[in-house]
Design a protein around this motif. Structure first.
Motif, short mmCIF file in Angstrom:
data_model
loop_
_atom_site.label_atom_id
_atom_site.label_comp_id
_atom_site.label_asym_id
_atom_site.label_seq_id
_atom_site.Cartn_x
_atom_site.Cartn_y
_atom_site.Cartn_z
N SER A 1 -17.61 43.99 72.33
CA SER A 1 -17.65 42.59 71.91
C SER A 1 -16.37 42.22 71.16
O SER A 1 -15.78 41.16 71.36
CB SER A 1 -18.87 42.32 71.02
N LYS A 2 -15.95 43.12 70.28
CA LYS A 2 -14.72 42.88 69.52
C LYS A 2 -13.50 42.89 70.44
O LYS A 2 -12.60 42.06 70.30
CB LYS A 2 -14.57 43.94 68.43
N LYS A 3 -13.48 43.83 71.38
CA LYS A 3 -12.33 43.91 72.30
C LYS A 3 -12.26 42.69 73.21
O LYS A 3 -11.17 42.20 73.51
CB LYS A 3 -12.43 45.18 73.13
N ARG A 4 -13.42 42.23 73.68
CA ARG A 4 -13.44 41.11 74.62
C ARG A 4 -13.34 39.76 73.93
O ARG A 4 -13.04 38.75 74.56
CB ARG A 4 -14.73 41.14 75.44
N GLY A 5 -13.62 39.73 72.64
CA GLY A 5 -13.54 38.47 71.91
C GLY A 5 -14.77 37.59 72.06
O GLY A 5 -14.72 36.40 71.77
N HIS A 6 -15.88 38.17 72.50
CA HIS A 6 -17.13 37.42 72.59
C HIS A 6 -18.29 38.42 72.54
O HIS A 6 -18.11 39.60 72.87
CB HIS A 6 -17.21 36.60 73.89
N PRO A 7 -19.47 37.96 72.12
CA PRO A 7 -20.61 38.89 72.03
C PRO A 7 -21.00 39.42 73.41
O PRO A 7 -21.04 38.66 74.39
CB PRO A 7 -21.73 38.03 71.44
N ILE A 8 -21.29 40.69 73.49
CA ILE A 8 -21.88 41.29 74.68
C ILE A 8 -23.28 41.73 74.27
O ILE A 8 -23.45 42.65 73.47
CB ILE A 8 -21.05 42.47 75.21
N ARG A 9 -24.28 41.03 74.78
CA ARG A 9 -25.66 41.23 74.36
C ARG A 9 -26.26 42.46 75.05
O ARG A 9 -25.70 43.02 75.98
CB ARG A 9 -26.50 40.01 74.69
N LEU A 10 -27.46 42.82 74.59
CA LEU A 10 -28.17 43.95 75.16
C LEU A 10 -29.62 43.57 75.42
O LEU A 10 -30.31 43.07 74.53
CB LEU A 10 -28.11 45.16 74.23
N SER A 11 -30.06 43.79 76.66
CA SER A 11 -31.43 43.53 77.07
C SER A 11 -32.07 44.83 77.54
O SER A 11 -31.38 45.75 77.98
CB SER A 11 -31.45 42.50 78.22
N VAL A 12 -33.41 44.89 77.45
CA VAL A 12 -34.14 46.04 77.98
C VAL A 12 -35.37 45.53 78.74
O VAL A 12 -36.05 44.62 78.29
CB VAL A 12 -34.58 47.01 76.87
#
Length: 555
Positions: A280-291
């Motif tokens: 998320s920090k590297k891409r500059g946006h949140p990367i969420r997590l689903s299960v």
């Protein structure tokens, strides 16, 4: 000649008017480009974990999160070779642009990947241990290879195109797929799985069922193998989120010790969460997590997939309680999930999932879901507190879509939002839970012998104030079936028998007669309704193999 009046010391008023209209036009064009009214729509955010931007629960609900899962083989197997182009890839996403679909969950793998992976075989790889189908019998590996040879990565293209068209792109990783495991030389199997039968849940082929041959996450090499693929997905792609699909195939630990070994999956999810935060920090946006987890929170925990604990620990942003595949579950207790989540429910989207088919009991004959059963599932889920609806095995141009192509277009265009489903025909069939730990109730209520009678609980969400309500029973073919009669009460109120439905199409269980009972609307309750039925004629005794409640709007 006509003269234009002028104000002393100023330009003609017509010039001023034209300048004003020109400015308004420029502003309108700018605003349109900015908001992309040409087919894009803003995808609703998923509520973030602590430290990440979070959308309020009311906002998420207002947007009606609507997820379609695209599996790892469908696109490649449902298209011709000449569609394996940039245009063909874009067209796949474009069919969902401007519709009610807010999220596409793109699955890139089973045991193998549908792209050129660095951590496992691609679906088209020939290792000498598999029988590869010819193109006319199996397009998936051939079309996936064709895209690779043309320098096209479908998942990269789809993620980019989704963002262009206002759809949120996620990657959905199958955590333990065991399609075709009885066929040792099937092309879908990985070398890792073949070489390590000691890592199977029941080692060395001593088990009987498919899930016995699933990999056991209690073994560190199994976890390392799958974590390497998680890392590769995050390094290679830039999605809005990653999903860990634990429901393919729903069993990941030592048989009988799943609850005790649940800490192993908890640690795995925690490590994935750390990776998504890093990227998320590297891409500059949140990367969420689903299960994706079993439909009941206690069943999930009992099989080591403790979604509640993961959410409370801040490890996930979305929970998808759902069945495996054998049957849809029309009684997913969303309110219980929310209750167990406590304060975490404000940060986690709960989006119950619907499968392709409805099956009345484990060995009963299944039937494909219809628009009516999709709408019934959604209406009940919304009333129980769902933040979104998730459809699995609902894909275009294929036998994996339960509804016709025309109905599919209606489904994605109009969606399954609260207000919409309130005004359409809804079906609420009685099914069961197909993924539970040993000893846990699976909710089987059918078949029912007529003389003994039976009781069913059906959740309809918000009871209607207009329209009609009917209960439909399917009877098994038997002597005396056509003459048999039954008495039915709904919440203690008598229901009146009306004319049979001429066709049993759409009914499961092998029904040969479709009996119908009119239910007074005032007899219905919000949420659960209790149906009690018993045969009133003598011998021969009949068998009820299908039960559903239908709500029909006023035309």
């Amino acid at each position: 000649m006509v003269h234009v009046a002028q104000r002393r010391g100023g330009p003609p008023y017509m010039v001023i008017l034209l300048a004003f209209l020109f400015l308004v036009t420029i502003l309108a064009v700018w605003f349109r480009i900015r908001n992309d009214e040409s087919g894009k729509k803003p995808a609703p955010n998923i509520k973030g974990a602590a430290g990440e931007p979070a959308v309020a629960e009311a906002e998420a609900k207002a947007h009606s999160v609507f997820v379609i899962n695209e599996d790892n083989s469908h696109f490649f197997g449902s298209r011709q070779a000449d569609e394996m182009t940039m245009e063909g890839l874009n067209a796949f996403v474009d069919q969902y642009a401007g519709t009610a679909v807010t999220h596409l969950f793109l699955c890139p793998n089973a045991m193998r990947a549908s792209f050129r992976s660095k951590t496992r075989e691609a679906i088209w790889d020939v290792t000498g241990n598999e029988k590869m189908p010819p193109p006319e019998k199996g397009r998936w590996p051939h079309n996936a290879r064709l895209l690779h040879e043309r320098g096209l990565d479908p998942y990269s293209v789809w993620i980019s195109r989704c963002r262009e068209r206002g759809i949120s792109p996620w990657l959905s990783m199958r955590m333990n797929d065991v399609h075709h495991v009885p066929e040792k030389d099937h092309y879908q199997h990985s070398t890792f799985w073949r070489k390590h039968p000691e890592y199977w849940r029941v080692p060395h082929d001593k088990g009987r069922g498919w899930i016995d041959r699933a990999l056991n996450y209690a073994h560190a090499p199994v976890r390392d193998h799958n974590m390497a693929f998680v890392r590769e997905l995050l390094e290679r792609y830039d999605p809005d989120g990653i999903e860990l699909d634990w429901m393919r195939f729903g069993h990941h630990l030592t048989p009988g010790a799943e609850r005790e070994e649940g800490h192993i999956l908890h640690a795995f999810v925690r490590e994935v969460r750390a990776l998504t935060q890093k990227w998320s920090k590297k891409r500059g946006h949140p990367i969420r997590l689903s299960v994706r987890v079993p439909s009941h929170p206690d069943a999930a925990a009992g099989l080591g997939m403790d979604g509640v604990a993961w959410a409370k620990a801040g490890l996930v942003d979305m929970l998808v309680p759902c069945p495996f595949w054998a049957s849809s579950d029309f009684d997913i207790p969303v309110e219980l999930w929310k209750q167990r989540l406590g304060e975490a429910a404000q940060k986690v989207v709960v989006a119950p999932g619907l499968e392709h088919s409805a099956r009345p009991w484990p060995s009963g004959k299944s039937v494909a879901n219809s628009l009516g059963s999709v709408y019934g599932f959604a209406a009940s889920a919304w009333a129980r507190g769902a933040d979104g609806i998730y459809l699995f095995n609902f894909m275009d141009r294929s036998h994996t879509c339960p509804v016709s192509e025309d109905d599919y277009r209606t489904l994605v265009r109009k969606g399954v939002g609260r207000e919409f489903v309130a005004g359409v025909e809804k079906r609420f069939p009685v099914c069961y839970r197909d993924t539970v730990p040993r000893g846990f109730p699976n909710g089987v209520a059918l078949p029912v012998k007529g003389h003994a009678g039976g009781e069913f609980r059906i959740n309809i969400g918000v009871k209607p104030i207009t329209g009609k309500a009917v209960v439909v029973f399917g009877l098994a073919k038997a002597e005396g079936m056509a003459e048999a009669t039954f008495a039915l009460t709904v919440n203690g109120r008598q229901a009146k028998p009306v004319a049979d439905i001429p066709s049993c199409k759409g009914l499961g269980g092998g029904a040969a007669r479709a009996m119908q009972y009119a239910v007074p609307l005032e007899a219905l309750d919000d949420d659960h309704n209790t149906l009690v039925v018993k045969q009133t004629t003598g011998e021969p005794e009949q068998t009820i193999v299908w039960t559903e409640l239908r709500l029909l709007p006023t035309r």
